[in-house]
Structures are given as C-alpha cells and as structure tokens.
Design an enzyme around this catalytic site. Structure first.
Site, PDB file in Angstrom:
ATOM      1  N   ASN A   1     -10.165  -0.396   0.752  1.00 21.60           N
ATOM      2  CA  ASN A   1      -8.704  -0.258   0.692  1.00 21.60           C
ATOM      3  C   ASN A   1      -8.227  -0.696  -0.702  1.00 21.60           C
ATOM      4  O   ASN A   1      -8.262  -1.873  -1.031  1.00 21.60           O
ATOM      5  CB  ASN A   1      -8.083  -1.133   1.791  1.00 21.60           C
ATOM      6  CG  ASN A   1      -6.569  -1.077   1.808  1.00 21.60           C
ATOM      7  OD1 ASN A   1      -5.939  -0.567   0.874  1.00 21.60           O
ATOM      8  ND2 ASN A   1      -5.976  -1.613   2.856  1.00 21.60           N
TER       9      ASN A   1
ATOM     10  N   CYS B   1       0.821  -1.228   0.000  1.00 18.87           N
ATOM     11  CA  CYS B   1       0.000   0.000   0.000  1.00 18.87           C
ATOM     12  C   CYS B   1       0.849   1.269   0.000  1.00 18.87           C
ATOM     13  O   CYS B   1       0.334   2.360  -0.252  1.00 18.87           O
ATOM     14  CB  CYS B   1      -0.940   0.007   1.195  1.00 18.87           C
ATOM     15  SG  CYS B   1      -1.973  -1.446   1.277  1.00 18.87           S
TER      16      CYS B   1
ATOM     17  N   HIS C   1      -3.415   6.949   3.564  1.00 19.92           N
ATOM     18  CA  HIS C   1      -3.821   5.684   2.939  1.00 19.92           C
ATOM     19  C   HIS C   1      -5.169   5.281   3.536  1.00 19.92           C
ATOM     20  O   HIS C   1      -5.381   5.364   4.743  1.00 19.92           O
ATOM     21  CB  HIS C   1      -2.764   4.622   3.222  1.00 19.92           C
ATOM     22  CG  HIS C   1      -3.204   3.249   2.833  1.00 19.92           C
ATOM     23  ND1 HIS C   1      -3.753   2.978   1.604  1.00 19.92           N
ATOM     24  CD2 HIS C   1      -3.206   2.066   3.520  1.00 19.92           C
ATOM     25  CE1 HIS C   1      -4.062   1.686   1.538  1.00 19.92           C
ATOM     26  NE2 HIS C   1      -3.743   1.123   2.685  1.00 19.92           N
TER      27      HIS C   1
HETATM   28  N1  COA Z   1     -17.912  -9.487  10.140  1.00 19.94           N
HETATM   29  C1  COA Z   1     -18.307  -9.794  11.373  1.00 19.94           C
HETATM   30  N2  COA Z   1     -17.463 -10.130  12.339  1.00 19.94           N
HETATM   31  C2  COA Z   1     -16.158 -10.182  12.049  1.00 19.94           C
HETATM   32  C3  COA Z   1     -15.672  -9.881  10.769  1.00 19.94           C
HETATM   33  C4  COA Z   1     -16.602  -9.537   9.799  1.00 19.94           C
HETATM   34  N3  COA Z   1     -16.247  -9.230   8.529  1.00 19.94           N
HETATM   35  N4  COA Z   1     -14.329  -9.991  10.774  1.00 19.94           N
HETATM   36  C5  COA Z   1     -13.973 -10.350  12.003  1.00 19.94           C
HETATM   37  N5  COA Z   1     -15.087 -10.467  12.784  1.00 19.94           N
HETATM   38  C6  COA Z   1     -15.167 -10.828  14.192  1.00 19.94           C
HETATM   39  C7  COA Z   1     -13.972 -11.609  14.679  1.00 19.94           C
HETATM   40  O1  COA Z   1     -14.120 -12.989  14.396  1.00 19.94           O
HETATM   41  C8  COA Z   1     -14.004 -11.315  16.152  1.00 19.94           C
HETATM   42  O2  COA Z   1     -14.959 -12.148  16.750  1.00 19.94           O
HETATM   43  P1  COA Z   1     -14.733 -12.740  18.240  1.00 19.94           P
HETATM   44  O3  COA Z   1     -14.646 -11.535  19.123  1.00 19.94           O
HETATM   45  O4  COA Z   1     -15.951 -13.584  18.443  1.00 19.94           O
HETATM   46  O5  COA Z   1     -13.449 -13.502  18.170  1.00 19.94           O
HETATM   47  C9  COA Z   1     -14.543  -9.889  16.235  1.00 19.94           C
HETATM   48  O6  COA Z   1     -15.184  -9.656  14.975  1.00 19.94           O
HETATM   49  C10 COA Z   1     -13.446  -8.856  16.454  1.00 19.94           C
HETATM   50  O7  COA Z   1     -12.374  -9.151  15.552  1.00 19.94           O
HETATM   51  P2  COA Z   1     -11.109  -8.243  15.436  1.00 19.94           P
HETATM   52  O8  COA Z   1     -10.211  -8.824  14.406  1.00 19.94           O
HETATM   53  O9  COA Z   1     -10.550  -7.980  16.798  1.00 19.94           O
HETATM   54  O10 COA Z   1     -11.799  -6.897  14.898  1.00 19.94           O
HETATM   55  P3  COA Z   1     -11.180  -5.483  14.705  1.00 19.94           P
HETATM   56  O11 COA Z   1     -11.962  -4.488  15.451  1.00 19.94           O
HETATM   57  O12 COA Z   1      -9.698  -5.498  14.912  1.00 19.94           O
HETATM   58  O13 COA Z   1     -11.473  -5.220  13.174  1.00 19.94           O
HETATM   59  C11 COA Z   1     -10.270  -5.242  11.097  1.00 19.94           C
HETATM   60  C12 COA Z   1     -10.907  -6.100  12.198  1.00 19.94           C
HETATM   61  C13 COA Z   1      -9.645  -6.183  10.083  1.00 19.94           C
HETATM   62  C14 COA Z   1     -11.361  -4.413  10.451  1.00 19.94           C
HETATM   63  C15 COA Z   1      -9.211  -4.319  11.730  1.00 19.94           C
HETATM   64  O14 COA Z   1      -8.376  -5.071  12.570  1.00 19.94           O
HETATM   65  C16 COA Z   1      -8.363  -3.610  10.719  1.00 19.94           C
HETATM   66  O15 COA Z   1      -8.851  -2.810   9.948  1.00 19.94           O
HETATM   67  N6  COA Z   1      -7.048  -3.869  10.756  1.00 19.94           N
HETATM   68  C17 COA Z   1      -6.151  -3.229   9.842  1.00 19.94           C
HETATM   69  C18 COA Z   1      -6.315  -3.826   8.486  1.00 19.94           C
HETATM   70  C19 COA Z   1      -5.618  -3.064   7.449  1.00 19.94           C
HETATM   71  O16 COA Z   1      -5.706  -1.880   7.415  1.00 19.94           O
HETATM   72  N7  COA Z   1      -4.908  -3.774   6.587  1.00 19.94           N
HETATM   73  C20 COA Z   1      -4.271  -3.217   5.486  1.00 19.94           C
HETATM   74  C21 COA Z   1      -3.133  -2.373   5.890  1.00 19.94           C
HETATM   75  S1  COA Z   1      -2.536  -1.546   4.506  1.00 19.94           S
END
Ligand code: COA
Length: 329
Positions: free
Chosen positions: A286, A115, A256
C-alpha cells in the site's frame, strides 16, 4: 455542468530501489510470508533510502509527465501534491517539488486526504481549471509511509511501501476525453480508525512520544477493511451514475491498492469483473496516495489504457476519506 472540463495528459511514476520482501519482514516481526500473502496479497514493497526523498521521487515522476505531455515546466501554473507523509511539515511538499522542478510560474500546495489524496487532488485541479485560475496543473500522489510506520507492529508494518505517481490536468481539448465524473466523501468521526496520534500541535514531539510509538501510524485493521469495501463500492456507483455510464462501460478499474481481499470484495460489490481490474499490490504493498497514479502509469505504459479507454479510479484512506473518478483517457 458539461463535462469533460479537463483532460488528463501524460503519466509518470517513481519507486525506491530497495525491495523489502515478506522474508525480510519475517526476520523483523512475528509474521510469515504465507500469512502476509493470504491476508493481503502483498509479496514485497519498496522502501525509500535517505536520499530518495518524496521531492526527488516526485521530480522524477513529473519529468516523465512533462515529456509525455510535451509541456515545458514553465507552463505549469499549479502543482497539487496529495500526501500524508511529506519530507517536512513546512514548507509543503508541493513547494519543495516546485523548487526541484524549477516550475517558477506555479502555485504549489498539498492536499491531505491520506490514500485518497491523488483523487482529491484531481478534483481540486478540475475546479481550478473550471474557474479559470489555472491551465496546466501537475497532480501528484506520493507517500513515504515507511518513515511513519512502526516496524515493531506486525499489524501495520507488513502493509506499506513508498512511491510517487503523477499526471497533468489541463482544459479538455479532445472531444469527450477527460474527467467524466468525480465523487469525494469524508467521515471525520471515524478518523481514529487510521491515524497518527502524535507529532501535531496537540502532542508535539516529545520523549514520551518516542517511547510509546504514538508518532507512528495506528490502525484498526478489521474496521478499516469493512469501511473500505463499502465506501469504495458506493463511490464507484456514484461516479458511474454521474457519468451516465454502467459497469459494462468500464474498461479498466484502478482501485487503491490496500489489500487484495479488499479489491476482490470491492469488485464483487461494485459488479465489475476482476479481469478489468488492475492489481499491482503484490509488488508495492500500500503506497497510499501514490497507489492509483503508479497503477495508472503502469497501465498506460503497458498499453492496457489507450486513448478513449474508460477508467474508473477509486480510493479510500485515513480521514476517513474516499473518492471515485471516471476518466476517458
Ligand atoms: N502476521 C501474522 N499474524 C498477524 C499479523 C501478521 N503480520 N497481523 C495480525 N496478525 C494476527 C492477529 O494478531 C490476529 O491473531 P489472533 O486471532 O490470535 O488475535 C490474527 O492475525 C487476525 O488478525 P486480524 O486483524 O483480524 O486480521 P485480518 O484478516 O483483519 O487482516 C489486515 C489484518 C491488517 C491485513 C486487514 O485487516 C486489512 O488489510 N485491513 C485494512 C487495512 C488497510 O487497508 N489500511 C489502509 C487503508 S487505506
């Protein structure tokens, strides 16, 4: 070194026709529109059809840049393409784009910084111009992550979309307008927080890879989130200090577009008001290396960026890589 050495002229973007909404994703994996909007700020993203190759989208974006800059395609002497999802692995994406544009006088190569690819590309372009190796450099950021996204993995498939953005880098000729500072960083030890285990020379394509989905992107979301906020805030500080500016001097922050909550946290950590921050993640998700140049083009065409505007662009991506570039437009 006295900056600006180079200026950015013109902008362009191309995104696919097809819109994939959160409602569509609700039918594909166990998720909900509410969860996706609350956790990421994304409402929809664009997904390329078979015909909408990266080369074709990039050709469209670059044609707009050339029109804006009033530069003939034969005057382009370098093309730098930031991407992590090229149409094919060999030849490079930039070579295919050079052929599509008919940029017969250009050397063309890819920059792989996920990215952060567009800002890394700008840094390389500035170096080429500073060394006298190039004069008119097309810098492109584009990805078609839908092709390497696992649409059975709800943690990643909700995030990504496809698109391309571009600009032209040339020797500064408008006084103090151009790139004022550049900061690029990497931490390869954290590479497996966001990676594609299969498909390279260590694990070449195999039936096993298709079965275990290791061909697709994998991500430790929570960890990536923390690093993204910290690294981008740090990059903003460095770019501002290097340019001899403060947060008050920033007219537009273009971060970004990975997650709305990352952007909100970043603005708090960097001390730049949200009102100065351009956000379009709700419409595109993204788009990886394309997210900053797409936003740049929208800002320019909407009149949010004018000649003389101070723009701080900041990126973060797999690698891990991060970067910030301060530009006076
Ligand atoms: N829909 C519903 N629930 C979901 C889900 C979805 N699409 N994806 C994950 N969950 C659930 C998980 O299983 C977890 O459940 P649990 O509590 O029963 O275990 C819960 O939601 C929380 O998961 P978590 O991974 O802690 O959520 P989060 O608040 O961290 O959000 C992202 C997940 C991926 C949105 C977030 O971590 C993120 O944006 N990270 C950065 C990603 C990024 O920017 N990547 C590219 C970088 S260039």
């Amino acid at each position: 070194m006295n900056r600006p050495i180079v200026e950015l002229v013109g902008s362009g973007r191309a995104v696919p026709e097809k819109v994939l909404t959160n409602a569509d994703l609700e039918r594909m994996v166990d998720t909900s529109d509410q969860w996706i909007r609350d956790r990421t700020g994304i409402r929809e993203r664009r997904i390329a059809s078979d015909d909408e190759t990266l080369a074709r989208m990039a050709q469209c974006a670059c044609t707009q840049v050339l029109e804006d800059a009033q530069v003939d395609v034969l005057e382009i002497d370098s093309i730098i393409f930031g991407t992590a999802s090229p149409d094919r692995l060999l030849p490079s994406q930039a070579c295919d784009l050079q052929a599509a544009l008919g940029a017969d006088n250009a050397a063309a190569f890819d920059v792989t910084a996920a990215c952060s690819g567009f800002l890394y590309g700008l840094a390389v372009a500035e170096g080429l111009v500073a060394a006298g190796t190039a004069t008119n450099v097309l810098v492109v950021g584009g990805d078609r992550l839908s092709r390497i996204t696992d649409y059975t993995d709800r943690a990643t498939c909700i995030l990504f979309g496809d698109g391309v953005g571009a600009t032209l880098v040339r020797p500064a000729r408008n006084g103090d307008r151009g790139i004022l500072s550049t900061y690029i960083k990497t931490d390869g030890r954290l590479g497996e927080l966001l990676w594609r285990p299969g498909g390279g020379a260590i694990h070449p394509p195999s039936e096993e890879m298709l079965a275990d989905h290791s061909y697709f992107l994998r991500m430790a979301g929570r960890e990536v989130f923390k690093h993204a906020v910290r690294s981008m805030a740090d990059a903003c500080d460095h770019a501002l200090i290097q340019a001899g500016l403060t947060t008050n001097d920033v007219d537009v922050l273009i971060p970004h577009q990975a997650n709305l909550r990352i952007i909100e946290s970043l603005t708090k950590h960097a001390g730049i008001p949200l009102e100065k921050t351009y956000i379009n993640i709700d419409r595109y998700g993204n788009t990886s290396a394309a997210s900053i140049p797409i936003a740049l083009d929208e800002c320019v065409r909407e009149g949010r960026i004018k000649p003389g505007s101070n723009i701080l662009m900041v990126a973060f991506g797999g690698g891990l890589t991060w970067a910030a570039t301060m530009v006076r437009w």
